[in-house]
Design an enzyme around this catalytic site. Structure first.
Site, PDB file in Angstrom:
ATOM      1  N   ASP A   8      -2.758   3.272   7.123  1.00  0.00           N
ATOM      2  CA  ASP A   8      -1.583   4.128   7.103  1.00  0.00           C
ATOM      3  C   ASP A   8      -0.519   3.406   6.261  1.00  0.00           C
ATOM      4  O   ASP A   8      -0.593   2.181   6.084  1.00  0.00           O
ATOM      5  CB  ASP A   8      -1.104   4.337   8.550  1.00  0.00           C
ATOM      6  CG  ASP A   8       0.171   5.135   8.629  1.00  0.00           C
ATOM      7  OD1 ASP A   8       0.232   6.226   8.040  1.00  0.00           O
ATOM      8  OD2 ASP A   8       1.125   4.659   9.280  1.00  0.00           O
ATOM      9  N   ASP A  10       3.513   4.318   5.964  1.00  0.00           N
ATOM     10  CA  ASP A  10       4.824   4.164   6.593  1.00  0.00           C
ATOM     11  C   ASP A  10       4.662   3.627   8.018  1.00  0.00           C
ATOM     12  O   ASP A  10       4.005   4.253   8.847  1.00  0.00           O
ATOM     13  CB  ASP A  10       5.527   5.523   6.606  1.00  0.00           C
ATOM     14  CG  ASP A  10       6.927   5.435   7.163  1.00  0.00           C
ATOM     15  OD1 ASP A  10       7.499   4.331   7.183  1.00  0.00           O
ATOM     16  OD2 ASP A  10       7.457   6.480   7.583  1.00  0.00           O
TER      17      ASP A  10
END
Ligand code: B16
Length: 217
Positions: A8, A10
């Site tokens: 991922d 952010d």
């Protein structure tokens, strides 16, 4: 045996949630709508249009789809102005050491993010150079906890889902990785909650979880 590690963006490799919050808050202020940090937290890992619905929860009027699309464009313009100031120093501590080391150890690396601005963020922080593939909001339609973005990343690096690890800080992200049939690694909020199959407090701990693939043979 794990052959690819999917990240991922952010909340894991960078922390842009404050920049998202500031951009949404400016929009909310202009529209005269209250927008709290709690609402901002709920926008983490959520697509842009789903985030807008959270921002509009306190709105007194209803807006047309065309108006909502314009609000999302305005927020994105404000957000990208902030992203243009990012530098490699904005990468999460450890990221610039861990990514090249994992590559050296024989793992394929990919991004699995909801953001349509992932390319700009990877470029500004210099993290893109370590990625074998990028699956982001420009190439998937369903948000986590749907497994689409992780499955897309696995396909792009040519590794079966069962040989991938998914690293995410959001519960929805861990659920997405699990739904994809991957080993899940919880970091940040998801890590503190023990949501992943493995849970880490720092990115450097990935080096303990994923030894050299040569040594494992
Ligand atoms: P954009 P991730 C997500 O990134 C953010 O956490 C979320 O706040 C944002 O709404 C979403 O990307 C879409 O971002 O507006 O740039 O397309 O956690 O999936 O890396």
């Amino acid at each position: 045996m794990i052959s690819a590690i999917l990240f991922d963006l952010d909340g894991v490799l960078v922390t842009t949630d404050i920049l998202h919050f500031q951009a949404w808050k400016e929009l909310a202020d202009r529209l005269g709508i209250p927008f709290t940090r709690e609402q901002g937290d709920r926008c983490r890992g959520v697509s842009r249009m789903a985030s807008l619905e959270i921002v509009l929860e306190g709105a007194m009027e209803t807006y047309t789809d065309a108006e909502k699309a314009a609000f999302a464009r305005e927020k994105n313009r404000r957000y990208r102005q902030r992203l243009s100031a990012l530098t490699p120093a904005d990468a999460t501590p450890g990221a610039t050491e861990v990514l090249p080391e994992l590559r050296r150890r024989g793992y394929r690396l990919a991004l699995a993010s909801a953001s349509k601005n992932a390319g700009l963020i990877l470029e500004r922080t210099g993290l893109g150079q370590w990625m074998d593939a990028v699956a982001d909001g420009t190439c998937v339609t369903r948000s986590k906890p749907d497994p689409e973005v992780f499955l897309t990343a696995a396909r792009l690096v040519g590794v079966p889902a069962g040989q991938c690890a998914a690293v995410d800080d959001a519960l929805a992200g861990v659920q997405a990785g699990r739904a994809a049939g991957m080993l899940t690694v919880g970091y940040g909020d998801a890590g503190r909650r023990g949501a992943g199959d493995r849970n880490i407090e720092t990115l450097m701990q990935l080096l303990e979880l994923f030894p050299s693939r040569e040594e494992k043979r």
